[in-house]
Scaffold this motif. Structure first.
Motif, mmCIF file in Angstrom:
data_model
loop_
_atom_site.group_PDB
_atom_site.id
_atom_site.type_symbol
_atom_site.label_atom_id
_atom_site.label_comp_id
_atom_site.label_asym_id
_atom_site.label_seq_id
_atom_site.Cartn_x
_atom_site.Cartn_y
_atom_site.Cartn_z
ATOM 1 N N THR A 2 -25.206 -47.580 -20.296
ATOM 2 C CA THR A 2 -24.097 -48.337 -20.868
ATOM 3 C C THR A 2 -24.268 -49.779 -20.418
ATOM 4 O OG1 THR A 2 -22.673 -47.723 -18.990
ATOM 5 C CG2 THR A 2 -22.473 -46.432 -21.022
ATOM 6 N N ILE B 240 -19.635 -41.376 -24.443
ATOM 7 C CA ILE B 240 -20.423 -42.131 -25.422
ATOM 8 C C ILE B 240 -20.383 -41.422 -26.769
ATOM 9 C CG2 ILE B 240 -22.783 -42.802 -26.051
ATOM 10 C CD1 ILE B 240 -23.235 -43.292 -23.007
ATOM 11 N N ALA C 6 -23.621 -48.510 -25.833
ATOM 12 C CA ALA C 6 -24.459 -47.442 -25.290
ATOM 13 C C ALA C 6 -25.875 -47.713 -25.776
ATOM 14 C CB ALA C 6 -23.988 -46.088 -25.772
#
Length: 534
Positions: free
Chosen positions: A397, A307, A340
């Motif tokens: 996510t 991320i 995210a």
């Protein structure tokens, strides 16, 4: 050679500005820094032990590559030629030997100095083993060339001396950037450039053109203190400048305190969640040679790191706060329909926080994965809600379908084949070129009032109503002003009604992350676009 990056070098080769050196990195730096755990009590043994531990702990394999030697490495002495001299009792073989050791481990080496004549040890004594204040002012070309010759790959430049001595921050750091560029030209070794100015002079407004990262706040921890979540949150808040961030250029809320004594495992995960959704540098400050299994697992969590390191280089932004302190942050990830999401509970009680797909720019059903739990939560339509403990965060996510406004479409560059991407709906977000994908941030609606809208209520905007070459093109809440009105011309150009200038891919850039600016119309292909019809 270093990449030369200008604020507005768009269409004139000679327009490359002074102070344009930045190493060609494409993701937020990851590594380790000596200060939080050792302060000035460092020598070759300390640095070698921690470099060894980065490898043996798995941190190197997870992406932590820099070993950054902070303040305390230098006694401050210079020879008759003004060259830095090194205590060989602390650094046998000199600094070239320690960089060689770090490089032998497959890692990169970082060094510290100050923009002023004296460094922090001179102005702010800390009670550690005595080390004098050291700085580079008056020796910029000399010192940065020496760093490069010693083999350093990263340089952090503090502001204690610069601040105390009344220097102009932008001027000093631009001079330093020029010196780094000249050093790179001589040695062929680019150095990642970290501006550690603490945010007082708003470096996010000028540092992106000269540096790779810039501090946005005071230190996250002062020597002798225990880490505090209040400081973590304050530094996170200070770094919310999404329009300044792009691949290779990052807001820096300071080093990590994850793994320091006094911080719980849950606090470590919350801290890392915030840095990851921000796309912030991940520079650890604990002792890799002496950390718990839980700390190691948190720092090396591959999903969290992915991320943070996502290729789009976005900074996540707050998209919802249904009740005070119950916040939702979203970061667009590469690929289609991927986000995210951090659910952050700043309150003193556990609470349910809801992420709604509409606020993430998604539509329909989406799958949810809990990063720290390593667990798929299932498919949900419209939203996802979960309980978040007091003072903690949940990192998710979310994968679904990008929402597409009716009648919308991309703005595509003729020269690059890439699309104008808003990145975030936050006011002031710089519009960039990115690979064309079916995402909401690339879906523009051309209105009868000559606006180009994105994310519902945001418009393509000449920043600050600017009319000069190099004016940044951003997104801003639609307000009907002339700097948000555009004329699509038969030759493919898109001109601002207020300025009469053309939408331009800066520096004739074609790569992901190229900034869009205003520039005098010249007929070149970097000023030609296909746009949605009205």
């Amino acid at each position: 050679m270093a990449v030369l990056i200008g604020l507005a070098a768009a269409s004139v080769v000679s327009a490359t500005p002074s102070g344009a050196a930045a190493a060609p990195i494409t993701k937020p730096p990851m590594g380790w820094n000596s200060w939080n755990s050792f302060a000035g009590a460092i020598d070759h043994t300390v640095i070698e032990q921690q470099a060894d531990a980065l490898v043996s702990s798995g941190m190197k394999d997870a992406g932590y590559e820099y070993v950054n030697i902070d303040d305390g490495w230098w006694t401050g002495s210079r020879d008759s030629g003004g060259n830095m001299t090194v205590d060989t009792a602390k650094w046998p073989g000199g600094m070239a030997a320690i960089t060689a050791y770090i490089h032998s481990k497959g890692l990169k080496a970082g060094i510290y100095t100050d923009a002023g004549r004296n460094g922090c040890g001179y102005y702010y004594p800390t009670g550690h083993p005595a080390y004098p204040g050291t700085g580079a002012e008056g020796h910029y070309d000399q010192d940065f060339l020496q760093f490069s010759r010693w083999g350093f790959d990263y340089v952090k430049v503090d502001w204690c001396g610069g601040n105390a001595e009344g220097l102009n921050a932008r001027t000093a750091y631009t001079q330093i950037s020029d010196s780094i560029s000249r050093a790179t030209a001589q040695t062929g070794r680019p150095m990642t450039f970290s501006v550690c100015e603490w945010g007082g002079n708003q470096p996010w407004n000028w540092a992106p053109s000269i540096a790779n990262l810039w501090r946005t706040s005071n230190d996250i921890i002062y020597w002798g203190e225990k880490p505090a979540m209040s400081r973590v949150l304050a530094n996170f808040d200070s770094a919310q400048h999404p329009s300044a961030q792009s691949p290779g250029h990052y807001n820096d809320p300071d080093m990590l305190v994850a793994g320091l004594s006094g911080f719980s495992d849950a606090q470590n995960r919350t801290h890392l969640s915030l840095w990851a959704v921000s796309g912030a540098p991940l520079i650890a400050g604990n002792k890799p040679s002496d950390m718990s299994a839980a700390t190691r697992a948190a720092l090396t969590n591959r999903e969290m790191i992915a991320i943070d390191q996502d290729a789009l280089g976005r900074q996540g932004t707050k998209v919802a706060e249904d009740a005070s302190g119950l916040q939702v942050y979203s970061k667009e990830l590469s690929g289609t329909g991927r986000r995210a999401v951090v659910l952050l509970n700043r309150t003193g009680s556990a609470a349910t926080i809801t992420a709604r797909w509409a606020s993430l720019g998604l539509t329909g059903a989406a799958t949810v994965r809990d990063v720290w739990a390593g667990a798929d939560r299932g498919s949900f339509t419209g939203s996802y809600a979960t309980s978040v403990p007091a003072g903690e965060a949940v990192l998710l996510t979310v994968t679904g379908s990008d929402g597409t406004p009716p009648g919308g479409g991309p703005i595509t560059g003729k020269q690059s084949g890439r699309c104008a991407d808003a990145g975030s709906a936050a006011n002031g977000t710089q519009v960039l070129l990115q690979d064309c994908q079916s995402r909401s941030s690339q879906t523009w609606t051309h209105t009868a009032s000559r606006q180009l809208t994105v994310s519902g209520s945001q418009c393509l905007d000449a920043s600050g109503q600017g009319t000069a070459n190099g004016t940044a093109v951003v997104v801003w809440t639609c307000n009907g002003q002339a700097n948000q009105q555009w004329t699509a011309n038969a030759n493919g150009t898109l001109t601002g009604v207020q300025s009469g200038l053309c939408l331009d891919a800066s520096g004739q850039g074609t790569a992901n992350g190229t900034k869009l600016v205003l520039w005098a119309c010249n007929g070149q292909a970097n000023q030609q676009w296909t746009v949605p019809s009205v």
